[in-house]
Design a protein around this motif. Structure first.
Motif, PDB file in Angstrom:
ATOM      1  N   UNK A 291       0.807  -1.217   0.000  1.00 10.93           N
ATOM      2  CA  UNK A 291       0.000   0.000   0.000  1.00 10.93           C
ATOM      3  C   UNK A 291       0.842   1.270   0.000  1.00 10.93           C
ATOM      4  N   UNK A 292       2.138   1.144   0.310  1.00  8.11           N
ATOM      5  CA  UNK A 292       2.989   2.337   0.322  1.00  8.11           C
ATOM      6  C   UNK A 292       3.047   2.994  -1.059  1.00  8.11           C
ATOM      7  N   UNK A 293       2.956   2.172  -2.109  1.00  7.55           N
ATOM      8  CA  UNK A 293       3.018   2.721  -3.469  1.00  7.55           C
ATOM      9  C   UNK A 293       1.826   3.623  -3.755  1.00  7.55           C
ATOM     10  N   UNK A 294       0.688   3.372  -3.103  1.00  5.56           N
ATOM     11  CA  UNK A 294      -0.520   4.157  -3.331  1.00  5.56           C
ATOM     12  C   UNK A 294      -0.675   5.302  -2.334  1.00  5.56           C
ATOM     13  N   UNK A 295      -0.374   5.031  -1.063  1.00  6.27           N
ATOM     14  CA  UNK A 295      -0.700   5.972  -0.006  1.00  6.27           C
ATOM     15  C   UNK A 295       0.520   6.491   0.751  1.00  6.27           C
ATOM     16  N   UNK A 296       1.724   6.238   0.243  1.00  7.04           N
ATOM     17  CA  UNK A 296       2.920   6.647   0.955  1.00  7.04           C
ATOM     18  C   UNK A 296       3.191   5.725   2.136  1.00  7.04           C
ATOM     19  N   UNK A 297       4.151   6.108   2.951  1.00  5.49           N
ATOM     20  CA  UNK A 297       4.559   5.272   4.079  1.00  5.49           C
ATOM     21  C   UNK A 297       3.374   4.865   4.941  1.00  5.49           C
ATOM     22  N   UNK A 298       2.471   5.791   5.202  1.00  3.32           N
ATOM     23  CA  UNK A 298       1.363   5.539   6.126  1.00  3.32           C
ATOM     24  C   UNK A 298       0.485   4.382   5.663  1.00  3.32           C
ATOM     25  N   UNK A 299       0.384   4.163   4.354  1.00  5.11           N
ATOM     26  CA  UNK A 299      -0.484   3.113   3.844  1.00  5.11           C
ATOM     27  C   UNK A 299      -0.080   1.724   4.286  1.00  5.11           C
ATOM     28  N   UNK A 300       1.185   1.540   4.598  1.00  8.55           N
ATOM     29  CA  UNK A 300       1.662   0.208   4.944  1.00  8.55           C
ATOM     30  C   UNK A 300       1.608  -0.135   6.408  1.00  8.55           C
ATOM     31  N   UNK A 301       1.013   0.747   7.260  1.00 10.34           N
ATOM     32  CA  UNK A 301       1.138   0.542   8.704  1.00 10.34           C
ATOM     33  C   UNK A 301      -0.174   0.705   9.459  1.00 10.34           C
ATOM     34  N   UNK A 302      -1.231   0.067   8.949  1.00  5.60           N
ATOM     35  CA  UNK A 302      -2.516   0.083   9.633  1.00  5.60           C
ATOM     36  C   UNK A 302      -2.781  -1.221  10.379  1.00  5.60           C
ATOM     37  N   UNK A 303      -1.838  -2.134  10.347  1.00  3.57           N
ATOM     38  CA  UNK A 303      -2.071  -3.452  10.915  1.00  3.57           C
ATOM     39  C   UNK A 303      -2.014  -3.489  12.436  1.00  3.57           C
ATOM     40  N   UNK A 304      -2.776  -4.432  13.007  1.00  2.00           N
ATOM     41  CA  UNK A 304      -2.647  -4.747  14.421  1.00  2.00           C
ATOM     42  C   UNK A 304      -1.420  -5.633  14.621  1.00  2.00           C
ATOM     43  N   UNK A 305      -1.121  -6.418  13.573  1.00  2.00           N
ATOM     44  CA  UNK A 305       0.100  -7.219  13.550  1.00  2.00           C
ATOM     45  C   UNK A 305       1.050  -6.651  12.504  1.00  2.00           C
ATOM     46  N   UNK A 306       2.347  -6.897  12.675  1.00  2.14           N
ATOM     47  CA  UNK A 306       3.312  -6.466  11.676  1.00  2.14           C
ATOM     48  C   UNK A 306       3.384  -7.485  10.538  1.00  2.14           C
ATOM     49  N   UNK A 307       4.307  -7.294   9.626  1.00  2.00           N
ATOM     50  CA  UNK A 307       4.402  -8.189   8.464  1.00  2.00           C
ATOM     51  C   UNK A 307       4.873  -9.588   8.837  1.00  2.00           C
ATOM     52  N   UNK A 308       5.402  -9.756  10.049  1.00  2.00           N
ATOM     53  CA  UNK A 308       5.823 -11.073  10.537  1.00  2.00           C
ATOM     54  C   UNK A 308       4.753 -11.723  11.397  1.00  2.00           C
ATOM     55  N   UNK A 309       3.548 -11.144  11.348  1.00  2.00           N
ATOM     56  CA  UNK A 309       2.400 -11.674  12.090  1.00  2.00           C
ATOM     57  C   UNK A 309       2.594 -11.594  13.600  1.00  2.00           C
ATOM     58  N   UNK A 310       3.368 -10.602  14.060  1.00  2.00           N
ATOM     59  CA  UNK A 310       3.577 -10.387  15.486  1.00  2.00           C
ATOM     60  C   UNK A 310       2.776  -9.159  15.944  1.00  2.00           C
ATOM     61  N   UNK A 311       2.121  -9.240  17.103  1.00  2.00           N
ATOM     62  CA  UNK A 311       1.364  -8.071  17.596  1.00  2.00           C
ATOM     63  C   UNK A 311       2.279  -6.858  17.756  1.00  2.00           C
ATOM     64  N   UNK A 312       1.809  -5.688  17.309  1.00  2.00           N
ATOM     65  CA  UNK A 312       2.620  -4.480  17.376  1.00  2.00           C
ATOM     66  C   UNK A 312       2.555  -3.805  18.750  1.00  2.00           C
ATOM     67  N   UNK A 313       1.504  -4.071  19.499  1.00  2.00           N
ATOM     68  CA  UNK A 313       1.344  -3.466  20.828  1.00  2.00           C
ATOM     69  C   UNK A 313       0.351  -4.308  21.620  1.00  2.00           C
ATOM     70  N   UNK A 314       0.414  -4.227  22.936  1.00  2.00           N
ATOM     71  CA  UNK A 314      -0.548  -4.967  23.769  1.00  2.00           C
ATOM     72  C   UNK A 314      -1.858  -4.188  23.914  1.00  2.00           C
ATOM     73  N   UNK A 315      -2.906  -4.879  24.302  1.00  2.00           N
ATOM     74  CA  UNK A 315      -4.183  -4.233  24.568  1.00  2.00           C
ATOM     75  C   UNK A 315      -4.322  -3.821  26.031  1.00  2.00           C
ATOM     76  N   UNK A 316      -3.344  -4.215  26.838  1.00  2.00           N
ATOM     77  CA  UNK A 316      -3.344  -3.869  28.251  1.00  2.00           C
ATOM     78  C   UNK A 316      -1.980  -3.314  28.630  1.00  2.00           C
ATOM     79  N   UNK A 317      -1.957  -2.348  29.533  1.00  2.00           N
ATOM     80  CA  UNK A 317      -0.698  -1.844  30.042  1.00  2.00           C
ATOM     81  C   UNK A 317      -0.093  -0.757  29.171  1.00  2.00           C
TER      82      UNK A 317
END
Length: 537
Positions: A291-317
């Motif tokens: 999505x970066x090609x269409x929307x710039x850097x921001x387009x590629x970073x809407x995931x709850x998980x990263x590209x390695x399928x790892x959670x980017x942040x916890x829901x608690x704490x």
């Protein structure tokens, strides 16, 4: 001739600039490394999330020959079933027609998408495959979404879209509701579409609004939009089909993409959705590099998980923006030593002030270069992007190092007016103005490479503050110095003066341009008496 008091003021300003640049580098890296306390989400489980499996290098829905294997989808859905009750798909192609059958194995439901565009043949394939998939999986499919933001893109007219929706409604089992998904503004623009669907699927993305909303206020915006839509379509079931927040990219007014802000928004939204018992879908499961090609850097970073399928942040704490923040300080220390070593080579000055100036300049340059490297990690995908960015960054560091040698000499009271080759400054100015043009006329999806341009702009600004050029700046440099700040005003206006980065960008343009304009004026004043004398003779 410049008065001693004026020279003293310039030296004082130069020292202040060096100290502030160093403190800014220290503070920025420290700040993004601090854990931020946020309200907890009601649960780590989310009702529904957009699923697009194109998360690995080279994977893109624009590649018509690419097919996602059932094994890969099975692997994804098995992992997602631990956190999500439902996934939303957007098309039937690329192997995604297999999603409902695989989701059933893990007791998940599917909001199944049928992609519509301007190509009639492709639309026919999608609809036929979508109808067949719905008939084969009636218990798994929560709803069929016929078209996604088609009216927003202008791919189809409301009349043609209505025909497609009614065709699917007539063909799929009556137990499966049929809808269409678009931004909430387009539902208000085309209210007749509400009578065609079983429920309204609207997208509310506060970051992408025409008037972007900061993450801390975004849920209040969602509440207002939801209430407005209820008033506009009384008795019609509403569902938020897309909402979320990006974790990286460019600032839009006061809406800042960051990991902390993504966690802040999602946690707050999930609490709100639970309170009002509202059906919703979060965008999206994985970060999507394509999505970066269409929307710039921001387009590629809407995931709850990263590209390695790892959670980017916890829901608690608490949430930390950059756990490796200390690398920024380390880069500053390394550059401080490097600047001191380069400055020591064939030096003609003595004294602690020169060394202090080199160390401060080096630390500030190092933290700035580290910021740019971090930005490159988010923005660069292909090898040529890395190569181009790396070459530009090395060039900026070379200019900053060369100027730091001369600045240190001036700080040590050794008045050497020599400067690097003029084409160095011309090159930095040219690159800056070129980027100014892109930002002014097509900057919606472009990042501000602050870490890159901080190096030459601040260095030349300080050098100009301490010296008085012996020759008139070239006509090309004078032109660029005039046009750059004017162009840099455009992003400030476009962002309604609310984007702090646009003001910093304007400041960089002024830092490198003002010394050129001052030298131009001084040399023009010096030439006037000579011209008058020549006229008298």
């Amino acid at each position: 001739m410049t008065s001693p008091s004026k020279n003293a003021a310039h030296y004082g300003l130069a020292w202040l600039a060096l100290i502030l640049a160093t403190l800014a580098g220290l503070a920025w890296w420290w700040q993004i490394g601090r854990p931020v306390d946020l309200p907890d989400a009601p649960s780590a489980r989310i009702a529904c999330v957009s699923y697009a499996p194109f998360r690995k290098p080279g994977e893109t829905p624009f590649n018509t020959h690419f097919v996602m294997t059932p094994e890969r989808i099975d692997e994804d859905l098995h992992a997602l079933s631990q956190r999500f009750d439902c996934v939303r798909t957007y098309s039937q192609g690329h192997g995604l027609a297999a999603v409902p059958a695989i989701a059933a194995r893990y007791h998940m439901q599917v909001l199944m998408g049928i992609w519509l565009g301007s190509e009639v043949k492709e639309n026919e394939k999608e609809i036929e495959l979508g109808i067949a998939t719905a008939k084969a999986n009636p218990k798994t499919i929560r709803g069929v979404i016929v078209g996604n933001e088609v009216l927003l893109r202008g791919d189809l007219s409301p009349r043609r879209l209505t025909e497609y929706i009614r065709r699917v409604r007539a063909a799929v089992p009556t137990t499966i509701p049929v809808t269409y998904a678009d931004v909430w503004q387009d539902w208000l623009r085309y209210p007749q579409m509400a009578s065609v669907v079983d429920f309204i699927t609207m997208h509310i993305l506060p970051y992408w609004e025409d008037n972007p909303v900061a993450a801390i206020d975004a849920v209040h915006h969602v509440e207002d939009v939801y209430a407005r839509m209820q008033h506009m379509f009384p008795g019609k079931q509403l569902m938020i089909g897309e909402t979320g927040w990006p974790s990286a990219g460019r600032l839009r007014r006061s809406a800042e993409p960051s990991l902390v802000d993504e966690a802040l928004y999602l946690r707050a939204f999930l609490r709100y959705a639970a309170d009002v018992h509202m059906p919703y879908n979060v965008i999206e499961t994985f970060d999507q590099p394509w999505k970066r090609a269409q929307e710039g850097t921001v387009g590629g970073y809407w995931g709850i998980f990263d590209t390695h399928a790892q959670p980017k942040f916890p829901m608690l704490g608490p949430v930390t923006e950059e756990p490796h923040w200390w690398l920024g300080w380390l880069a500053g220390a390394v550059c401080a030593v490097a600047f001191a070593m380069v400055g020591a080579w064939r030096r003609s000055w003595r004294g602690i002030r020169g060394w202090l100036a080199l160390l401060l300049a080096g630390f500030a340059a190092g933290t700035s270069a580290a910021w740019q490297l971090r930005q490159m990690m988010f923005a660069c995908e292909w090898w040529w992007q890395w190569l181009l960015s790396a070459v530009c960054l090395v060039g900026a560091l070379v200019i900053a190092t060369a100027l730091a040698r001369r600045i240190a000499g001036h700080m040590a009271d050794h008045h050497d007016h020599s400067e690097p080759a003029q084409w160095w400054r011309f090159g930095a100015l040219f690159a800056l103005v070129l980027y100014d043009i892109l930002l002014a006329f097509d900057g919606r999806y472009m990042d501000f490479p602050m870490g890159l341009f901080l190096l030459p702009c601040v260095a030349y600004g300080m050098f100009g503050l301490l010296t008085h050029e012996l020759s008139m700046p070239s006509a090309e440099q004078r032109f660029l110095a005039c046009i750059g700040p004017i162009l840099a005003i455009a992003p400030v206006v476009q962002e309604a003066g609310m984007n702090k980065v646009t003001w910093l960008w304007l400041g960089l343009n002024l830092a490198i341009a003002v010394p050129i304009l001052v030298a131009w004026r001084c040399h023009a004043v010096r030439l006037q008496p000579h011209e008058a004398q020549a006229a008298d003779q």
